[in-house]
Design an enzyme around this catalytic site. Sequence first.
Site, PDB file in Angstrom:
ATOM      1  N   SER A  64       0.826  -1.213   0.000  1.00 50.40           N
ATOM      2  CA  SER A  64       0.000   0.000   0.000  1.00 50.40           C
ATOM      3  C   SER A  64       0.860   1.264   0.000  1.00 50.40           C
ATOM      4  CB  SER A  64      -0.908   0.029   1.225  1.00 50.40           C
ATOM      5  OG  SER A  64      -1.703  -1.132   1.298  1.00 50.40           O
TER       6      SER A  64
HETATM    7  N1  SAH Z   1      -0.723  -4.780   4.199  1.00 55.18           N
HETATM    8  C1  SAH Z   1      -0.142  -5.054   2.905  1.00 55.18           C
HETATM    9  C2  SAH Z   1      -1.088  -4.627   1.802  1.00 55.18           C
HETATM   10  C3  SAH Z   1      -1.176  -5.655   0.768  1.00 55.18           C
HETATM   11  S1  SAH Z   1      -2.469  -5.434  -0.417  1.00 55.18           S
HETATM   12  C4  SAH Z   1       1.213  -4.427   2.752  1.00 55.18           C
HETATM   13  O1  SAH Z   1       1.541  -3.536   3.552  1.00 55.18           O
HETATM   14  O2  SAH Z   1       1.977  -4.815   1.864  1.00 55.18           O
HETATM   15  C5  SAH Z   1      -3.773  -6.413   0.278  1.00 55.18           C
HETATM   16  C6  SAH Z   1      -3.457  -7.850   0.580  1.00 55.18           C
HETATM   17  O3  SAH Z   1      -4.695  -8.463   0.980  1.00 55.18           O
HETATM   18  C7  SAH Z   1      -2.932  -8.651  -0.597  1.00 55.18           C
HETATM   19  O4  SAH Z   1      -1.728  -9.259  -0.234  1.00 55.18           O
HETATM   20  C8  SAH Z   1      -4.038  -9.694  -0.844  1.00 55.18           C
HETATM   21  O5  SAH Z   1      -3.559 -10.924  -1.312  1.00 55.18           O
HETATM   22  C9  SAH Z   1      -4.687  -9.806   0.528  1.00 55.18           C
HETATM   23  N2  SAH Z   1      -6.039 -10.326   0.510  1.00 55.18           N
HETATM   24  C10 SAH Z   1      -6.987 -10.162  -0.429  1.00 55.18           C
HETATM   25  N3  SAH Z   1      -8.130 -10.801  -0.073  1.00 55.18           N
HETATM   26  C11 SAH Z   1      -7.890 -11.395   1.130  1.00 55.18           C
HETATM   27  C12 SAH Z   1      -8.671 -12.194   2.010  1.00 55.18           C
HETATM   28  N4  SAH Z   1      -9.938 -12.539   1.739  1.00 55.18           N
HETATM   29  N5  SAH Z   1      -8.102 -12.616   3.159  1.00 55.18           N
HETATM   30  C13 SAH Z   1      -6.826 -12.296   3.477  1.00 55.18           C
HETATM   31  N6  SAH Z   1      -6.026 -11.527   2.675  1.00 55.18           N
HETATM   32  C14 SAH Z   1      -6.558 -11.094   1.505  1.00 55.18           C
END
Ligand code: SAH
Length: 213
Positions: A64
């Site tokens: 993000s």
């Molecule tokens: N907090 C992360 C943001 C990653 S983007 C960072 O700082 O890098 C959002 C993440 O949510 C992705 O890795 C995606 O695979 C995950 N995601 C999407 N749907 C999900 C679900 N149902 N349960 C758990 N994780 C999920």
Amino acid sequence: MKDTLKHQGLRNQLAKLISEMGITDKNVLNALSKIPRHLFLDSSFEDFAYKNQAFPILADQTISHPYTVAFQSQLLEIKRGDKVLEIGTGSGYQTAVLMELGAEVYTIERQNELFKKTKLFLPKLGYWPKYVGFGDGYKGLPNYAPFDKIIVTAGAPFVPKPLLAQIKIGGTLVIPVGEETQIMHMYKRTGMKSFEKHELGEFKFVPLLEKKN
Ligand code: SAH
């Protein structure tokens, strides 16, 4: 895994930019100037790591924007020892921010390869979350509930009921809600069945997806 004075300088600039964008929580800003964000990215993006941008990580996902991470972290008002559930571990950057703020973090990710990579990576930087799991954010983590705070880092089409049920009374859920773009929502649990809802502006996240095995 190299961290240099140049990286430190870029991090300080990033924290300054984020503060100019309106983030006032000193602990959050300190976390941004401390965590080596470039190590959470593929080395080909290293030069851009301290720009206020989202970047691709594994499995078509993104790390993000630093501003978004700071905004969500500030909303959570983390106190040392808070038990926090993070949905969407991704690169682990947000996890590291929460841990710098003193949280005990439980985090789940639905992309298996990302989950495996980040579970091994965080301890290399000295971050040991309480729990890093492969799971479905729509269900939360009932075996470890309740939590002081829950943060969702992907765009949810609706607010999953299990997440509301897994916050302690007095606790907070921060979740971006919407399909194409999302409105940041904050729910404060005021009683067994009562919540205060706040809407806090528009953001853009990758979607919260149904569990894939
Ligand atoms: N907090 C992360 C943001 C990653 S983007 C960072 O700082 O890098 C959002 C993440 O949510 C992705 O890795 C995606 O695979 C995950 N995601 C999407 N749907 C999900 C679900 N149902 N349960 C758990 N994780 C999920």
